[in-house]
Structures are given as C-alpha cells and as structure tokens.
Scaffold this motif. Structure first.
Motif, PDB file in Angstrom:
ATOM      1  N   ASP A   7      -1.078   9.413  -8.920  1.00 58.47           N
ATOM      2  CA  ASP A   7      -1.965   8.994  -7.828  1.00 58.47           C
ATOM      3  C   ASP A   7      -2.486   7.593  -8.137  1.00 58.47           C
ATOM      4  O   ASP A   7      -3.206   7.379  -9.112  1.00 58.47           O
ATOM      5  CB  ASP A   7      -3.122   9.997  -7.725  1.00 58.47           C
ATOM      6  N   MET A   8      -2.114   6.626  -7.288  1.00 59.51           N
ATOM      7  CA  MET A   8      -2.503   5.228  -7.543  1.00 59.51           C
ATOM      8  C   MET A   8      -4.005   5.014  -7.416  1.00 59.51           C
ATOM      9  O   MET A   8      -4.556   4.086  -8.007  1.00 59.51           O
ATOM     10  CB  MET A   8      -1.751   4.292  -6.580  1.00 59.51           C
ATOM     11  N   SER A   9      -4.693   5.855  -6.643  1.00 52.67           N
ATOM     12  CA  SER A   9      -6.153   5.712  -6.543  1.00 52.67           C
ATOM     13  C   SER A   9      -6.802   6.005  -7.897  1.00 52.67           C
ATOM     14  O   SER A   9      -7.790   5.376  -8.290  1.00 52.67           O
ATOM     15  CB  SER A   9      -6.716   6.641  -5.467  1.00 52.67           C
ATOM     16  N   LYS A  10      -6.222   6.967  -8.645  1.00 50.01           N
ATOM     17  CA  LYS A  10      -6.726   7.264  -9.985  1.00 50.01           C
ATOM     18  C   LYS A  10      -6.420   6.120 -10.947  1.00 50.01           C
ATOM     19  O   LYS A  10      -7.247   5.775 -11.806  1.00 50.01           O
ATOM     20  CB  LYS A  10      -6.114   8.568 -10.509  1.00 50.01           C
ATOM     21  N   ALA A  61       0.651   1.719  -2.004  1.00 53.66           N
ATOM     22  CA  ALA A  61       2.109   1.517  -1.988  1.00 53.66           C
ATOM     23  C   ALA A  61       2.486   0.246  -2.742  1.00 53.66           C
ATOM     24  O   ALA A  61       3.452   0.215  -3.507  1.00 53.66           O
ATOM     25  CB  ALA A  61       2.610   1.448  -0.547  1.00 53.66           C
ATOM     26  N   GLU A  62       1.722  -0.833  -2.520  1.00 52.42           N
ATOM     27  CA  GLU A  62       1.985  -2.087  -3.217  1.00 52.42           C
ATOM     28  C   GLU A  62       1.752  -1.941  -4.714  1.00 52.42           C
ATOM     29  O   GLU A  62       2.490  -2.490  -5.530  1.00 52.42           O
ATOM     30  CB  GLU A  62       1.093  -3.200  -2.651  1.00 52.42           C
ATOM     31  N   PHE A  67       3.784  -1.664 -10.298  1.00 53.54           N
ATOM     32  CA  PHE A  67       3.903  -1.059 -11.625  1.00 53.54           C
ATOM     33  C   PHE A  67       5.321  -0.575 -11.911  1.00 53.54           C
ATOM     34  O   PHE A  67       5.767  -0.585 -13.056  1.00 53.54           O
ATOM     35  CB  PHE A  67       2.916   0.094 -11.775  1.00 53.54           C
ATOM     36  N   SER A  68       6.040  -0.167 -10.867  1.00 51.53           N
ATOM     37  CA  SER A  68       7.402   0.332 -11.084  1.00 51.53           C
ATOM     38  C   SER A  68       8.356  -0.792 -11.458  1.00 51.53           C
ATOM     39  O   SER A  68       9.411  -0.548 -12.035  1.00 51.53           O
ATOM     40  CB  SER A  68       7.916   1.047  -9.828  1.00 51.53           C
ATOM     41  N   VAL A 134       8.198  -7.542  -2.915  1.00 56.87           N
ATOM     42  CA  VAL A 134       8.540  -7.544  -1.489  1.00 56.87           C
ATOM     43  C   VAL A 134       9.366  -6.305  -1.180  1.00 56.87           C
ATOM     44  O   VAL A 134      10.352  -6.015  -1.856  1.00 56.87           O
ATOM     45  CB  VAL A 134       9.352  -8.812  -1.125  1.00 56.87           C
ATOM     46  N   MET A 135       8.946  -5.572  -0.178  1.00 58.00           N
ATOM     47  CA  MET A 135       9.685  -4.382   0.242  1.00 58.00           C
ATOM     48  C   MET A 135      10.553  -4.741   1.446  1.00 58.00           C
ATOM     49  O   MET A 135      10.058  -5.313   2.424  1.00 58.00           O
ATOM     50  CB  MET A 135       8.716  -3.258   0.608  1.00 58.00           C
ATOM     51  N   HIS A 136      11.843  -4.426   1.376  1.00 58.34           N
ATOM     52  CA  HIS A 136      12.755  -4.700   2.480  1.00 58.34           C
ATOM     53  C   HIS A 136      12.420  -3.819   3.675  1.00 58.34           C
ATOM     54  O   HIS A 136      12.220  -2.616   3.528  1.00 58.34           O
ATOM     55  CB  HIS A 136      14.198  -4.454   2.039  1.00 58.34           C
TER      56      HIS A 136
END
Length: 316
Positions: A7-10, A61-62, A67-68, A134-136
């Motif tokens: 969870d990115m909020s965490k 999402a960003e 991080f990925s 950047v997400m396609h």
C-alpha cells in the motif's frame, strides 16, 4: 505465492516518519509493515535523493511506478553528491532562463573534481527518468477529445476603424486517431469556448466519451486533483451531448501532450501561411484556417490508411 502489492499510502507515511527521525523498528510496528519492507523503501527513498515534499506530491500510482523503476545499488560518493544536487536543480530548471549548462556551472564551482558537462547531462537525464516516470497511454477510438488554446494569437482588421484585433486560436484533437480541428474565436471566455467545443464535435461528426480541457477559467472554476469544479455552461453542454468533462491535472503538461503536439504542427503548417495575409473578419480567417486544415487532414488520412494497409499485410 506472488508478492503482495504494498500500500503506497503506508509507504508515504513510513517515509514521513523516517524524515521526522523515527526508527525503522517504530515505523514497522506502527504501520504493521515488515521490517524488510520498511528497510527496502527507505533505501529506495535515499537512493532517489528526493525530499518528502516531492514524494508527497505524487499519486499512489506514480509512487508505485517510481519505486518499481528504482534499484538499491552501491554508488560512489562522487555520484551520490551529484544525485544530492539534482532535486535542487530540477526546481531551478522550472525558472525562466535556467538551463542544464547553467546548473552544471553551479555544480562544478562547488565540486571542482566533479563530472564534466556531458556526463553531468547524461546522469541528470537518467535520474530524471527514474524520479519522473512516464506511463504510456493507450487511446481508444471515440474515448477522449482534447481541447486547448494555442499560446500565439491571430489577428483581424476592423474594416471601419482599421484597428487590429487579436483573436484566439482554438485546437481540438481526438486521442486515438489524432484527427485535428482548429478555429479562431474572439476570446477565451466561456461563451466562445463552449461554441468552439461544440463546433469541434460537429466537425468530428460525433460526441467523445469525455472532453479533456486545460484548467482555463472557461472550463474549470476551481481545479482539484479529485473533484474539480466545472464551469456551469460547459457542464450543461456535456449533459446535453451525454458526455463528461475530465480536466487535465494542473501542472501536469503530459496530460495534454497530444493537443500541445497538434498545436506545434498547426504552428508550422497554418501560422506560416497566415502571417503575411490580412483578414477583415473572423469568418474570412476561419475559412482560410479550414482550407489549410483540410489539406493537413487529407494528408493525415492518406498516411493513416497506408499504415493500416501495411500493418494488415504484415499481420496476414
């Protein structure tokens, strides 16, 4: 078993706690995260060299994408100094007149044995891609129509007074086909804006599932990431045509990159042919724009059909 998505909020809270001096053990217990997860994301955060404020501005999402694409690896002290310089540099580059060369000169003045300008530019480009992923985007036919005004204005001459009046240049583009419409209008006020949007839909002979405007006052009264307040007149138009308004996010130029790309093309192919001509009415100017646009559209359709035939032959 597949790894569970964190969870990115965490993670955002974990980084905030870390920046406020909390231990990794405290963060792990407080947020119910494993110590290895806390160590991993804090290490990634340190490698990025970003402030918590920049991390906090990004959506979940960003953040996940950021991080990925980041790996924890051993880097030299020299490169770490460079990475520590980049967050400040990114902020400075948003100011008018500041260039990468100018920032390198500041960097090398502080680090005499630092990287030369070519290496500096290479490392900044690599770093920037990692922290600003950047997400396609895949566009579906009939899904979105992007609308905006060009930065440069056109002009007409008042027949009675000889006064030169500036007029606005409206552009609309379909996301999937990049089919483009343009016209001149007297202003960017809501009445002219809504009329231009409606004219674009008549030109395309259909209604998109969503209209994506910039955050100009004619479209958006109050911008917000989650619930922007749409101008009532534009909202009424959307309701009438059974479509919806999805404003581009403020300060996110990539959200409207298609229409900005269309504007650049129209600058080269329409502005050049108009700048030496005098027009005495909006109708006269628009007729010339549409004639030029028709030539661009014919060429686009020919190329698009040729591409489809080529793809079809390759597949078969």
């Amino acid at each position: 078993m597949a790894n569970k998505i964190t969870d990115m909020s965490k993670i955002r809270k974990a980084i905030k706690f870390y920046c406020n001096g909390k231990s990794k053990l405290f963060i792990s217990k407080y947020l119910s995260l494993s110590r290895n997860t806390v160590k991993k994301y804090i290490s990634l955060f340190e490698v990025l060299g970003l402030s918590f404020e920049i991390i906090n501005e990004k959506t979940d999402a960003e953040l996940e994408l950021l991080f990925s694409h980041t790996t924890v690896e051993s880097i030299s002290p020299k490169l770490q100094i460079l990475y520590d310089f980049f967050p400040k540099m990114e902020r400075e580059l948003k100011k008018v007149g500041v260039t990468i060369q100018h920032m390198w000169e500041q960097y090398i003045a502080l680090n005499l044995n630092g990287y030369r300008s070519l290496q500096f530019g290479y490392h900044y480009k690599t770093w920037s891609k990692r922290v600003n992923p950047v997400m396609h985007m895949n566009h579906k036919a009939g899904d979105k129509m992007y609308v905006d005004y060009a930065g440069k204005t056109l002009s007409i001459i008042d027949k009675d007074t000889g006064e030169i009046k500036e007029v606005q240049f409206f552009v609309a583009i379909l996301g999937a086909s990049q089919y483009t419409y343009a016209e001149a209008s007297m202003s960017q006020q809501k009445e002219d804006f809504v009329t231009s949007v409606e004219n674009a839909m008549h030109f395309f002979e259909g209604t998109p599932a969503a209209i994506v405007p910039d955050n100009l006052k004619s479209a958006v009264i109050k911008s917000s990431r989650f619930e922007p307040t749409i101008n009532e007149t534009l909202a009424d138009l959307a309701e009438h045509y059974q479509t919806t308004i999805l404003p581009a996010r403020a300060y996110k130029p990539r959200d409207k990159s298609l229409v900005e790309g269309a504007v650049k093309i129209l600058y080269r192919r329409i502005y050049v042919n108009l700048k030496e001509t005098k027009f005495f009415s909006l109708e006269e100017l628009n007729q010339q724009i549409w004639d030029l646009l028709d030539g661009i559209t014919t060429k686009f359709v020919t190329n698009f059909v040729s591409h489809c035939v080529y793809v079809s032959l390759c597949v078969s």
